[in-house]
Design a protein around this motif. Structure first.
Motif, PDB file in Angstrom:
ATOM      1  N   VAL A   1       0.833  -1.208   0.000  1.00  0.00           N
ATOM      2  CA  VAL A   1       0.000   0.000   0.000  1.00  0.00           C
ATOM      3  C   VAL A   1       0.865   1.254   0.000  1.00  0.00           C
ATOM      4  O   VAL A   1       0.639   2.197  -0.779  1.00  0.00           O
ATOM      5  N   SER A   2       1.868   1.296   0.874  1.00  0.00           N
ATOM      6  CA  SER A   2       2.728   2.483   0.944  1.00  0.00           C
ATOM      7  C   SER A   2       3.577   2.625  -0.314  1.00  0.00           C
ATOM      8  O   SER A   2       3.882   3.751  -0.731  1.00  0.00           O
TER       9      SER A   2
ATOM     10  N   ILE B   1       1.331   4.327  -2.861  1.00  0.00           N
ATOM     11  CA  ILE B   1       1.225   5.752  -2.505  1.00  0.00           C
ATOM     12  C   ILE B   1       2.504   6.491  -2.887  1.00  0.00           C
ATOM     13  O   ILE B   1       2.463   7.583  -3.479  1.00  0.00           O
TER      14      ILE B   1
ATOM     15  N   VAL C   1       2.917   6.797  -6.827  1.00  0.00           N
ATOM     16  CA  VAL C   1       1.987   7.766  -7.424  1.00  0.00           C
ATOM     17  C   VAL C   1       2.397   9.190  -7.054  1.00  0.00           C
ATOM     18  O   VAL C   1       2.505  10.076  -7.922  1.00  0.00           O
ATOM     19  N   LEU C   2       2.643   9.419  -5.773  1.00  0.00           N
ATOM     20  CA  LEU C   2       3.041  10.758  -5.342  1.00  0.00           C
ATOM     21  C   LEU C   2       4.420  11.136  -5.878  1.00  0.00           C
ATOM     22  O   LEU C   2       4.662  12.293  -6.231  1.00  0.00           O
TER      23      LEU C   2
ATOM     24  N   SER D   1       0.605   3.599   6.643  1.00  0.00           N
ATOM     25  CA  SER D   1       0.850   3.512   5.199  1.00  0.00           C
ATOM     26  C   SER D   1       1.036   4.899   4.594  1.00  0.00           C
ATOM     27  O   SER D   1       1.911   5.100   3.737  1.00  0.00           O
ATOM     28  N   LEU D   2       0.227   5.857   5.035  1.00  0.00           N
ATOM     29  CA  LEU D   2       0.362   7.223   4.530  1.00  0.00           C
ATOM     30  C   LEU D   2       1.701   7.832   4.939  1.00  0.00           C
ATOM     31  O   LEU D   2       2.379   8.467   4.124  1.00  0.00           O
TER      32      LEU D   2
ATOM     33  N   GLY E   1       4.394   6.063   2.937  1.00  0.00           N
ATOM     34  CA  GLY E   1       4.280   6.400   1.525  1.00  0.00           C
ATOM     35  C   GLY E   1       4.694   7.827   1.234  1.00  0.00           C
ATOM     36  O   GLY E   1       5.412   8.089   0.263  1.00  0.00           O
ATOM     37  N   PHE E   2       4.270   8.768   2.077  1.00  0.00           N
ATOM     38  CA  PHE E   2       4.650  10.167   1.885  1.00  0.00           C
ATOM     39  C   PHE E   2       6.166  10.335   2.007  1.00  0.00           C
ATOM     40  O   PHE E   2       6.789  11.028   1.201  1.00  0.00           O
TER      41      PHE E   2
ATOM     42  N   SER F   1       7.940   8.873  -0.987  1.00  0.00           N
ATOM     43  CA  SER F   1       7.645   9.585  -2.233  1.00  0.00           C
ATOM     44  C   SER F   1       8.662  10.688  -2.505  1.00  0.00           C
ATOM     45  O   SER F   1       8.960  10.987  -3.667  1.00  0.00           O
TER      46      SER F   1
END
Length: 215
Positions: A24-25, A28, A31-32, A89-90, A93-94, A97
């Motif tokens: 999931v991460s 994210i 994509v980011l 996950s956010l 992921g952030f 990214s």
């Protein structure tokens, strides 16, 4: 290794949890990362400023601090009741990214400028040029660093275990608290991470070979 066989159900849940937060991460982050990389090379000054601020802030912030903000600040201010898995996950992921953005931007810089100018002379917009001309060529250069970044993301996911997320290190801590020997526990956790990281490396090696054939 009896602890692994005696508690295999819990170990499996931890492995699936690590696999899930990694997947999931990673989505994210990819994509980011592509989006922010587009901002970084955009001719629009506000977008370039936003992209630069995003990368500078996240790359220079400790990941543990991001987890703390995501776990304790975000639910209180923005999204009360959000699950720890989504928040972790956010955060992961952030954070990743920002590194993926810079890897993609470096790959974009390897594409000859004349190709973008030729595309614009044909009437293509900046977005079309980036999507159809620049990024497909930059992918060949970007694949090796992306592989390393996603492997690092997998290992960084261990921090999520300290924030109520079910994953491998959470299982290790649970077993340690019950008095089991830490050596077989760490070996079991390492094997789980090796499976995931080897799978990521294998996928990217396959992609690199396919891209070489396509040249």
């Amino acid at each position: 290794m009896n602890v692994l066989f005696d508690h295999f159900t819990e170990y499996r849940e931890g492995f699936v949890g690590t696999l899930a937060i990694t997947a999931v991460s990673a989505v994210i982050a990819l994509v980011l990362g592509v989006l922010i990389a587009g901002f970084r090379v955009s001719p629009v000054p506000p977008l370039r400023f936003f992209g630069t601020a995003w990368v500078t802030l996240l790359r220079n912030t400790p990941l543990t601090l991001l987890f703390l903000v995501a776990t304790f600040v975000v639910p209180e201010i923005l999204f009360p009741g959000m699950s720890p898995f989504v928040l972790a996950s956010l955060a992961l992921g952030f954070y990743t990214s920002s590194f993926i953005c810079e890897a993609i931007r470096s790959g974009v810089s390897t594409v000859p400028l004349g190709q973008a100018e030729a595309a614009r002379s044909l009437g293509m917009t900046f977005g079309q040029t980036l999507r159809m001309i620049v990024l497909p060529q930059a992918v060949r250069t970007v694949l090796p660093p992306l592989s390393s970044l996603l492997i690092a993301l997998t290992k960084n996911s261990a921090i999520a275990g300290a924030f109520s997320v079910t994953e491998l290190f959470g299982w290790q801590k649970l077993m340690s608290d019950q008095g089991f020997n830490v050596v077989p526990l760490f070996i079991s956790v390492a094997l789980g991470y090796l499976v995931i990281t080897f799978a990521i490396s294998g996928v990217f090696r396959l992609l690199e070979r396919r891209m070489e054939v396509a040249r």
